[in-house]
Write an enzyme that holds these catalytic residues in place. Sequence first.
Site, PDB file in Angstrom:
ATOM      1  N   ASP A 141       0.773  -1.248  -0.160  1.00 20.94           N
ATOM      2  CA  ASP A 141      -0.038   0.023   0.119  1.00 20.94           C
ATOM      3  C   ASP A 141       0.592   1.055   0.490  1.00 20.94           C
ATOM      4  OD1 ASP A 141      -3.087   1.264   0.218  1.00 20.94           O
ATOM      5  OD2 ASP A 141      -1.813   1.713   2.293  1.00 20.94           O
ATOM      6  N   GLU A 158       1.552  -0.401  -4.926  1.00 21.63           N
ATOM      7  CA  GLU A 158       0.652   0.339  -5.168  1.00 21.63           C
ATOM      8  C   GLU A 158       1.689   1.949  -5.451  1.00 21.63           C
ATOM      9  OE1 GLU A 158      -3.139   2.852  -3.292  1.00 21.63           O
ATOM     10  OE2 GLU A 158      -1.889   2.374  -1.730  1.00 21.63           O
TER      11      GLU A 158
END
Length: 619
Positions: A336, A365
């Site tokens: 993330d 990400e």
Amino acid sequence: MKKIFLFSLLLCCIQASAQSIKIYPSNWWVGMKNPNLQLLLHTATDITDSIAITYPGVTVHKIAVLENKHYATIDLTIAPNAQPGILQIQFIKKKKINRIPFELLAKSNDDGKTRVQGVRSADLVYLIMPDRFSNGDTTNDRVKGMRDEICDRSNMYARHGGDLKGIQNHLDYFTALGVTSLWLTPVIENDMALTDEGGTKRSTYHGYAFTDHYNIDKRFGGNKAYKALIDEMHNKGLKIIQDAVYNHVGASHWFAVDPPMHDWFNQWPEYTQTSYKDQPLLDPYASAIDKKISNEGWFTRFMPDLNQKNPVVSNFLIQHAIWCTELFGIDGWRVDTYFYSNPEFLNRINDALLAEFPSLTVFGEAWVQTVTNSAYFCENNIDVPFKHNLQGVTDFPLHFSMLDAVNQSFGWADGVNKLYATLGQDILYKNPYRNAIFLDNHDLDRIYSVVGEDDNKLKTVIAWLLTLRGIPQLYYGTEILMKNFKNPSDAKVREDFPGGWQEDAVNKFNAPGRTDKENEMFNYIQKLATYRRQSSALTNGKLMQYLPADGVYVYFRYDDKQTIAVISNTNKEAKSIDATRFEERIAGFVSAKNIITGEEIHSMLFSVPANTTWVLELE
Ligand SMILES: [Ca+2]
Ligand SMILES: [Ca+2]
């Protein structure tokens, strides 16, 4: 061996109180490639006891009480010939010894074989938000003593009771659809009180506010349910991707409530939020302050930003990633908020994971606008002073270009020309096949709404998703035409899967519960995904694309065994195609078979209907 015992005892001259001592990681393994381990000890009072460890093959190098005396670190090495067993950490005060057990397990022999396998372009990933997918155990919906005991499906910001057992109950649904891997949004404990965001009270049902790295959230079923889910997934040939968050934790994390060191989190004279901009991190003209705000500004007030330049923080995060991988058998990591973490740390944790688990997949990400920015954050062919070592990214530029390609009218730089041009910039990636490609996710408008609920357009983008290079990722519910924009909140794109709760009026896990349109989409994805699984060209083959002409875009996937043509007519009317233009790829073939309809094409001249994509196997 005697010498090791003596050395261990020699170093243990630190005073500690031995009541309710927590040790992180909560266990470790013998047989790891890296023999070093740093234990972090946490108590509620100052540590004043002596600490000793005696275990054959374990050597203590350093014991240090941290700035906050509730914490100590023990640096040790585990010899290659050390045996599994229970190591006792002794806390000695006035001849009284308190022993805390710490388990050394044997590392699995199946890593890289039936677990920790890596997730590749041959896979199809299905993204699930566990709270919103299926409630398999109603006894864990509310857990006494947690800061948020609310479970309320009528409130989109509250927890809804979905859990890991619910996912486990539907493994056959995934395999029937053609899915080979699940990515779950974070399952680690989020024991957070409701947050106040713009006047609405919200739970952290999404999971991105960790409060204890070493516990899977009890409302999802805890560590036991996670292990049970993954073991059964592996037995059924499914892989698991875990969602990692290195950048921040929840404000109620035990080490945020009682920080081990003053610089455990990135410090600012007053609260400073990240600009959420990646550009300063690679811009050759960026100011130092813009770079610092991007990287060290906090994500939100209730998500303290970890200072990964602190080596104890960095060790904690690296060891946790290794611990999860080995304990649960994680096949891939989706990281993330990738570029918000310290870049040197990111390279270090990737190296550490890959050194221990060479088959592992890691993609980050990188929510950016251009291929240059996207490629910068992974292994690339760009001549820059700092090189990221990440295998691949979540491919946002390809995502944006697929949406433009299907929604815009054809033009010099619009419509399918956007997709064509974006793929042409793959020269910047070292290996674009390692990017995760997607139409939507839990942070984006649902694809069915984005294409105006046009089933043909949805089929076109799904055909691209399943036939272009990269690791395709489907968001739960796309196959049953779940829709919505993030209006007024992203909770609108995270609605419950119908049938995931016993009380649901309809059950879309089964064909009779789906409408005709939903079944048509489900069957379309199933057919394409199932075909894809056995297609060497689509999973690993080369890609050749042709200049789009007149709103028609054609590309080929091919290897020495197979050639697949993908033809997209994005016009509002049928278009005739003269295939002689594709001589370079079609020479030697006499016909082509539509893999969805089974129809055959025998002529070099044929017509493709309006707003339609064909996937053809050349014969
Ligand atoms: Ca539940
Ligand atoms: Ca940061």
